[in-house]
Design a protein around this motif. Structure first.
Motif, PDB file in Angstrom:
ATOM      1  N   VAL A 224       0.857  -1.185   0.000  1.00 38.47           N
ATOM      2  CA  VAL A 224       0.000   0.000   0.000  1.00 38.47           C
ATOM      3  C   VAL A 224       0.893   1.234   0.000  1.00 38.47           C
ATOM      4  O   VAL A 224       1.906   1.262   0.700  1.00 38.47           O
ATOM      5  N   ALA A 225       0.521   2.251  -0.766  1.00 43.75           N
ATOM      6  CA  ALA A 225       1.272   3.514  -0.712  1.00 43.75           C
ATOM      7  C   ALA A 225       1.091   4.125   0.674  1.00 43.75           C
ATOM      8  O   ALA A 225       0.022   4.006   1.278  1.00 43.75           O
ATOM      9  N   GLN A 226       2.128   4.767   1.189  1.00 45.01           N
ATOM     10  CA  GLN A 226       2.091   5.325   2.553  1.00 45.01           C
ATOM     11  C   GLN A 226       0.842   6.196   2.771  1.00 45.01           C
ATOM     12  O   GLN A 226       0.190   6.107   3.804  1.00 45.01           O
ATOM     13  N   ALA A 227       0.503   6.981   1.772  1.00 44.03           N
ATOM     14  CA  ALA A 227      -0.637   7.907   1.909  1.00 44.03           C
ATOM     15  C   ALA A 227      -1.972   7.161   2.046  1.00 44.03           C
ATOM     16  O   ALA A 227      -2.933   7.691   2.596  1.00 44.03           O
ATOM     17  N   ASP A 228      -2.026   5.924   1.549  1.00 41.43           N
ATOM     18  CA  ASP A 228      -3.279   5.154   1.584  1.00 41.43           C
ATOM     19  C   ASP A 228      -3.370   4.209   2.781  1.00 41.43           C
ATOM     20  O   ASP A 228      -4.321   3.444   2.906  1.00 41.43           O
ATOM     21  N   ARG A 229      -2.344   4.272   3.643  1.00 42.55           N
ATOM     22  CA  ARG A 229      -2.233   3.269   4.703  1.00 42.55           C
ATOM     23  C   ARG A 229      -3.471   3.204   5.602  1.00 42.55           C
ATOM     24  O   ARG A 229      -4.034   2.143   5.837  1.00 42.55           O
TER      25      ARG A 229
END
Length: 341
Positions: A224-229
């Motif tokens: 998962v991209a960090q921003a979507d965590r």
């Protein structure tokens, strides 16, 4: 009854009443000990507390069916955290219920005077955290003169948390003629050294799967991209709809942040971190046990050794920094034959 015939009868009855059909490998192994010292490596969730309860019974009861009046304590069990010490107390209470044993707990964060009064009234078994036990010994409120056995539970964790001095103080204060049982998930050199200094001809027991995670846990990795965590964690919680879920963070700040976010999304959530008082931590765990909360967000230290019977899902919101932490965190689920993810 055949599975339990080697046991003290009162403990065999307690196990049957609790629904036990068979003992776990580590529980069977300690029955062979007789009066010997032991260094036991067993993974989390393998039934260690009941194992040392069974191992101690012949030493403490000495052939009797029940305990007579409690004068000075006969056994001392030391655990790394308040939660684990209170959990060990609860386990020993049901296991020893029919023996008439008085069990007292002494843990940091609780009222020292209340504990002192409890010890004055008499206890056969005392369970506590290293710092608090040392305080009681120093203030002469814990009489060590009659001790027949000392148990160190999660010994590796106690050394990791910097309790070596306290442990050595406690072991030095106990009678030389005693049994010493050490339970540890792993046995690094520091544990081996401690064992050598304080045990006599200890039997080394290695319960199956010491290094590997047990088979009742399924691992899933999601990139998962960090921003979507945060959204990903919320989606995972909604997808699994677990009775109980535990979300691990590496810092208290991250615990507070996620707790606030989950509250806003209407999840029934509690937090568990070192900055909370003992009372707050106990309330959080109780809410998980009785179903008022479904999600617990925790740091490693706060969740060490806790047992939530219906825990089906563990999420590593922050990845652990080493394999041991991964084992311990993940091992909160998949316990006692249940499955977990």
């Amino acid at each position: 009854m055949s599975n339990f015939e080697a046991l003290v009868p009162a403990l065999a009855k307690a196990l049957e009443k609790r629904g036990y059909v068979e003992l776990t490998p580590v529980q069977k192994a300690v029955l062979e000990l007789g009066q010997a010292d032991a260094l036991v490596s067993a993974q989390t969730g393998s039934g260690k507390t009941v194992a040392f309860g069974l191992a101690l019974a012949p030493t403490l009861l000495d052939g009797a069916e029940r305990f007579s009046h409690a004068a000075a304590p006969l056994a001392l069990a030391v655990a790394p955290t308040r939660e684990l010490a209170l959990q060990v107390t609860r386990e020993l209470e049901w296991l020893y219920e029919l023996t008439g044993a008085a069990i007292a707990s002494c843990v940091g964060g609780m009222d020292m005077r209340t504990e002192r009064r409890m010890l004055e009234r008499g206890a056969h078994i005392v369970v506590g955290t290293p710092g608090r036990l040392r305080d009681h010994i120093t203030r002469n409120s814990l009489d060590m003169s009659e001790l027949k056995a000392v148990v160190l539970d999660e010994a590796d964790e106690m050394l990791d948390l910097g309790f070596r001095e306290d442990l050595e103080f406690i072991l030095d204060a106990a009678p030389a003629e005693r049994r010493t049982l050490m339970f540890s998930a792993t046995v690094p050199r520091s544990i081996a050294t401690l064992a050598k200094g304080y045990q006599r001809d200890a039997v080394r027991i290695s319960a199956a799967g010491e290094e590997k995670q047990h088979l009742d846990i399924e691992y899933r990795a999601l990139s998962v991209a960090q921003a979507d965590r945060e959204n990903a964690i919320i989606n995972v919680l909604r997808y699994y709809e677990a009775k109980n879920a535990l979300v691990f963070c590496n810092t208290r700040a991250a615990v507070n942040h996620l707790t606030a976010r989950f509250n806003n999304r209407n999840f029934s959530v509690v937090a568990l971190s070192g900055e909370l008082s003992q009372n707050e931590r106990s309330h959080a765990l109780q809410a998980m046990r009785d179903g008022r909360a479904k999600v617990c967000i925790a740091t490693d230290v706060a969740a060490r050794g806790i047992d939530l019977p219906n825990l089906e899902l563990v999420i590593h919101a922050d990845l652990p920094t080493n394999p041991e932490t991964l084992l311990h965190r993940s091992g909160r689920t998949g316990r006692a034959g249940r499955k977990g993810v």
